[in-house]
Design a protein around this motif. Structure first.
Motif, PDB file in Angstrom:
ATOM      1  N   VAL A 155      -1.747  -0.952  -4.362  1.00  0.00           N
ATOM      2  CA  VAL A 155      -2.896  -0.078  -4.206  1.00  0.00           C
ATOM      3  C   VAL A 155      -2.431   1.201  -3.519  1.00  0.00           C
ATOM      4  O   VAL A 155      -1.551   1.159  -2.657  1.00  0.00           O
ATOM      5  CB  VAL A 155      -4.023  -0.766  -3.402  1.00  0.00           C
ATOM      6  CG1 VAL A 155      -3.546  -1.173  -2.021  1.00  0.00           C
ATOM      7  CG2 VAL A 155      -5.264   0.108  -3.299  1.00  0.00           C
ATOM      8  N   VAL A 156      -2.994   2.327  -3.934  1.00  0.00           N
ATOM      9  CA  VAL A 156      -2.627   3.623  -3.357  1.00  0.00           C
ATOM     10  C   VAL A 156      -3.762   4.121  -2.466  1.00  0.00           C
ATOM     11  O   VAL A 156      -4.939   4.041  -2.832  1.00  0.00           O
ATOM     12  CB  VAL A 156      -2.317   4.657  -4.458  1.00  0.00           C
ATOM     13  CG1 VAL A 156      -2.156   6.052  -3.866  1.00  0.00           C
ATOM     14  CG2 VAL A 156      -1.055   4.251  -5.214  1.00  0.00           C
ATOM     15  N   ALA A 215     -11.210  -0.487  -3.008  1.00  0.00           N
ATOM     16  CA  ALA A 215     -10.383   0.016  -4.108  1.00  0.00           C
ATOM     17  C   ALA A 215      -9.997  -1.107  -5.064  1.00  0.00           C
ATOM     18  O   ALA A 215     -10.081  -0.970  -6.288  1.00  0.00           O
ATOM     19  CB  ALA A 215      -9.133   0.691  -3.551  1.00  0.00           C
ATOM     20  N   ILE A 216      -9.577  -2.220  -4.487  1.00  0.00           N
ATOM     21  CA  ILE A 216      -9.170  -3.363  -5.317  1.00  0.00           C
ATOM     22  C   ILE A 216     -10.374  -3.948  -6.048  1.00  0.00           C
ATOM     23  O   ILE A 216     -10.287  -4.305  -7.235  1.00  0.00           O
ATOM     24  CB  ILE A 216      -8.465  -4.417  -4.438  1.00  0.00           C
ATOM     25  CG1 ILE A 216      -7.143  -3.842  -3.902  1.00  0.00           C
ATOM     26  CG2 ILE A 216      -8.215  -5.693  -5.226  1.00  0.00           C
ATOM     27  CD1 ILE A 216      -6.479  -4.710  -2.851  1.00  0.00           C
ATOM     28  N   VAL A 236       0.845  -1.193   0.000  1.00  0.00           N
ATOM     29  CA  VAL A 236       0.000   0.000   0.000  1.00  0.00           C
ATOM     30  C   VAL A 236       0.881   1.245   0.000  1.00  0.00           C
ATOM     31  O   VAL A 236       1.764   1.394   0.848  1.00  0.00           O
ATOM     32  CB  VAL A 236      -0.923   0.025   1.242  1.00  0.00           C
ATOM     33  CG1 VAL A 236      -1.764   1.306   1.257  1.00  0.00           C
ATOM     34  CG2 VAL A 236      -1.817  -1.199   1.257  1.00  0.00           C
ATOM     35  N   GLY A 237       0.637   2.106  -0.956  1.00  0.00           N
ATOM     36  CA  GLY A 237       1.316   3.402  -0.978  1.00  0.00           C
ATOM     37  C   GLY A 237       0.416   4.455  -0.352  1.00  0.00           C
ATOM     38  O   GLY A 237      -0.675   4.727  -0.866  1.00  0.00           O
ATOM     39  N   PRO A 280      -4.804   0.433  -8.556  1.00  0.00           N
ATOM     40  CA  PRO A 280      -6.012   0.710  -7.773  1.00  0.00           C
ATOM     41  C   PRO A 280      -5.762   1.817  -6.757  1.00  0.00           C
ATOM     42  O   PRO A 280      -4.636   1.981  -6.270  1.00  0.00           O
ATOM     43  CB  PRO A 280      -6.291  -0.623  -7.058  1.00  0.00           C
ATOM     44  CG  PRO A 280      -5.493  -1.651  -7.775  1.00  0.00           C
ATOM     45  CD  PRO A 280      -4.317  -0.948  -8.354  1.00  0.00           C
ATOM     46  N   PHE A 281      -6.825   2.540  -6.405  1.00  0.00           N
ATOM     47  CA  PHE A 281      -6.676   3.588  -5.393  1.00  0.00           C
ATOM     48  C   PHE A 281      -7.962   3.722  -4.600  1.00  0.00           C
ATOM     49  O   PHE A 281      -9.059   3.456  -5.083  1.00  0.00           O
ATOM     50  CB  PHE A 281      -6.292   4.931  -6.029  1.00  0.00           C
ATOM     51  CG  PHE A 281      -7.272   5.447  -7.051  1.00  0.00           C
ATOM     52  CD1 PHE A 281      -8.342   6.279  -6.684  1.00  0.00           C
ATOM     53  CD2 PHE A 281      -7.120   5.119  -8.395  1.00  0.00           C
ATOM     54  CE1 PHE A 281      -9.231   6.748  -7.628  1.00  0.00           C
ATOM     55  CE2 PHE A 281      -8.018   5.587  -9.353  1.00  0.00           C
ATOM     56  CZ  PHE A 281      -9.072   6.404  -8.966  1.00  0.00           C
TER      57      PHE A 281
END
Length: 364
Positions: A103-104, A350-351, A8-9, A128-129
């Protein structure tokens, strides 16, 4: 079989007057996220718009002081996210930019973060975000456009006037139309930055000038004498509404200082003391607003509730404040969803949306 953790960012900071609010939100998410499920990369954006990989161990300065909190610029590395990278970060300053992001979680408040710009970049990058997409983010950020869409959908809003320049600001015409007092605010900003309550002509010129410091479009809204009630919404195609909360400000209105600086600036009453019928009506309106404005993932919907029972939608926030004491997570905690589990749910949403979008054809 061992499954690797999801990377995760957490994207925070930003080129916005709400930069410091974002730093506070990011710290809370980074501290609470389930490290057994997620590997976390902290990606800071400074006020010039540069993307940085700060020192992951000490990415903030004065982290506990909302007046002095800042992005730590020591040992930083400049990075970029490029089209169709699938989440791979490219180092612009040498060295390793780390593994690709799965994912962000953008925790960016205001322009260049909450307004669809970053969301468009993330879509082009193919990652994804969390939160609303390009359209929902853009219309949710622009109070003028959001109000017009809500009005055209038959949802209740307060009266307002739009100004494109300070030269358009006519105190006599506005006060005749909206009455006194009224509020002046930038159209594309949140956290009460640049917001002023105008009680008389003597307040007007400075309020207009300050609002235009932050945006090229300014909203002037009628004053609504009512309780400030908020609702958190969560979901994609089938959103859910939380219990309601009430803001009881100890300032003249719920200003930036009342929200983030003054510890006694406001009381957040959760759950709000409201009749069940009123609560259900507001929760249904929150979901309606969420859908009308094409939101996904999360949003906080803010209302005015007048003494006669009239309800007006004030605004929607697609990336609401996300500290542990912020209204959005507090309302979900009161609804039975902990802060940690809320973060997990948002990442899963998000995903889920990204995977659904990947099933669409891109050729004919």
């Amino acid at each position: 079989m061992t499954h690797r953790k999801i990377r995760v960012g957490i994207l925070f900071g930003g080129k916005s007057a709400e930069h410091e609010v974002s730093l506070q939100s990011a710290k809370n998410v980074a501290d609470a996220i389930d490290r057994d499920k997620y590997d976390v990369s902290l990606i800071g954006i400074d006020k010039s718009g540069r993307w940085l990989l700060p020192d992951q161990a000490q990415y903030l300065l004065n982290a506990t002081d909302p007046k002095l909190i800042a992005l730590n610029r020591e040992n930083e590395r400049s990075i970029a996210l490029v089209p169709q990278s699938g989440g791979a970060l490219t180092s612009l300053s040498g060295g390793d930019a780390g593994s690709p992001i799965d994912v962000v979680f953008p925790i960016l408040h205001g322009p260049f973060g909450e307004d669809g710009t970053v969301q468009g970049l993330l879509k082009i990058a193919g990652v994804p975000f969390v939160g609303a997409g390009v359209l929902g983010s853009a219309v949710g950020m622009d109070k003028d456009v959001a109000k017009r869409l809500l009005r055209d959908a038959g949802l209740p809003i307060a009266r307002f006037v739009v100004l494109r320049s300070a030269e358009d600001a006519d105190f006599d015409a506005i006060s005749a139309d909206l009455g006194l007092p009224f509020f002046v605010k930038p159209a594309n900003l949140g956290s009460s930055v640049g917001v002023h309550k105008v009680n008389a002509r003597s307040d007007f010129e400075d309020a207009i000038a300050d609002a235009f410091r932050f945006d090229t479009k300014v909203i002037v809204e009628e004053f609504v004498d009512g309780r400030e009630v908020e609702c958190s919404v969560l979901g994609n195609r089938d959103p859910e509404a939380s219990v309601l909360g009430e803001i009881v400000s100890n300032h003249d209105f719920y200003s930036y200082d009342a929200k983030y600086i003054d510890e006694d600036g406001a009381a957040l009453v959760v759950p709000a003391d409201l009749p069940e019928e009123t609560s259900e009506r507001l929760r249904a309106l929150a979901i309606d607003a969420f859908k009308v404005l094409e939101c996904e993932g999360m949003a906080r919907v803010d209302f005015f509730l007048k003494a006669d029972g009239t309800v007006l939608i004030n605004e929607i926030n697609t990336i609401p404040g996300f500290t542990k004491i912020s209204m959005y997570p507090r309302l979900w905690a009161a609804s039975g969803l902990s802060y940690k589990d809320l973060i997990d749910r948002l990442i899963r949403l998000a995903i889920e949306r990204f995977e659904r979008e990947q099933t669409l054809q891109n050729s004919y």
